[in-house]
Write a protein that holds these residues in place. Sequence first.
Motif, PDB file in Angstrom:
ATOM      1  N   SER A  11     114.244 -15.740 -25.411  1.00 27.65           N
ATOM      2  CA  SER A  11     113.875 -14.359 -25.116  1.00 27.65           C
ATOM      3  C   SER A  11     112.520 -14.321 -24.434  1.00 27.65           C
ATOM      4  O   SER A  11     111.598 -15.040 -24.839  1.00 27.65           O
ATOM      5  N   GLN A  13     109.818 -11.504 -21.960  1.00 28.94           N
ATOM      6  CA  GLN A  13     109.603 -10.161 -21.397  1.00 28.94           C
ATOM      7  C   GLN A  13     109.777 -10.189 -19.889  1.00 28.94           C
ATOM      8  O   GLN A  13     109.610 -11.237 -19.241  1.00 28.94           O
ATOM      9  N   PRO A  87     115.283  -7.685 -16.666  1.00 29.03           N
ATOM     10  CA  PRO A  87     116.277  -7.426 -17.714  1.00 29.03           C
ATOM     11  C   PRO A  87     117.707  -7.687 -17.246  1.00 29.03           C
ATOM     12  O   PRO A  87     118.539  -8.126 -18.045  1.00 29.03           O
ATOM     13  N   SER A 121     113.640  -8.778 -21.915  1.00 29.35           N
ATOM     14  CA  SER A 121     113.391  -7.414 -22.385  1.00 29.35           C
ATOM     15  C   SER A 121     112.421  -6.693 -21.444  1.00 29.35           C
ATOM     16  O   SER A 121     111.561  -7.320 -20.830  1.00 29.35           O
TER      17      SER A 121
END
Length: 122
Positions: A11, A13, A87, A121
């Motif tokens: 994961s 950003q 994303p 994200s």
Amino acid sequence: QAQLVESGGGSVQAGGSLRLSCTASRFIFRGRCMGWFRQFPGKERERIAAIDNSGNTNYADSVKGRFTISQDNAKNTLLLQMNSLKPEDTAMYYCASGSPYISVSSCRYAYWGQGTQVTVSS
């Protein structure tokens, strides 16, 4: 034994980077065209980057300029450097190995890894 094992997913950003690795058994790595694919839920797998034994590469328009495919021949490893992640890059990523001594544009993929998840994200 033919085996491809991906790693490096995770994961991150938006705007961040990840590097995916795919370690292959020697006989399905040396001299072969290889590629990275991704699959969105409910969609077909799509090729995003490929490389042949001459070092020629091609990229899907969606990742061009942000992703870089390369090989570490000493380690039988295929790499995908992913920068400026968005994303919409969230997907399962797979590596694949194709026929020996075939150009990147003609590659047909016969061996597949199990995939590694990338989540970006906002």
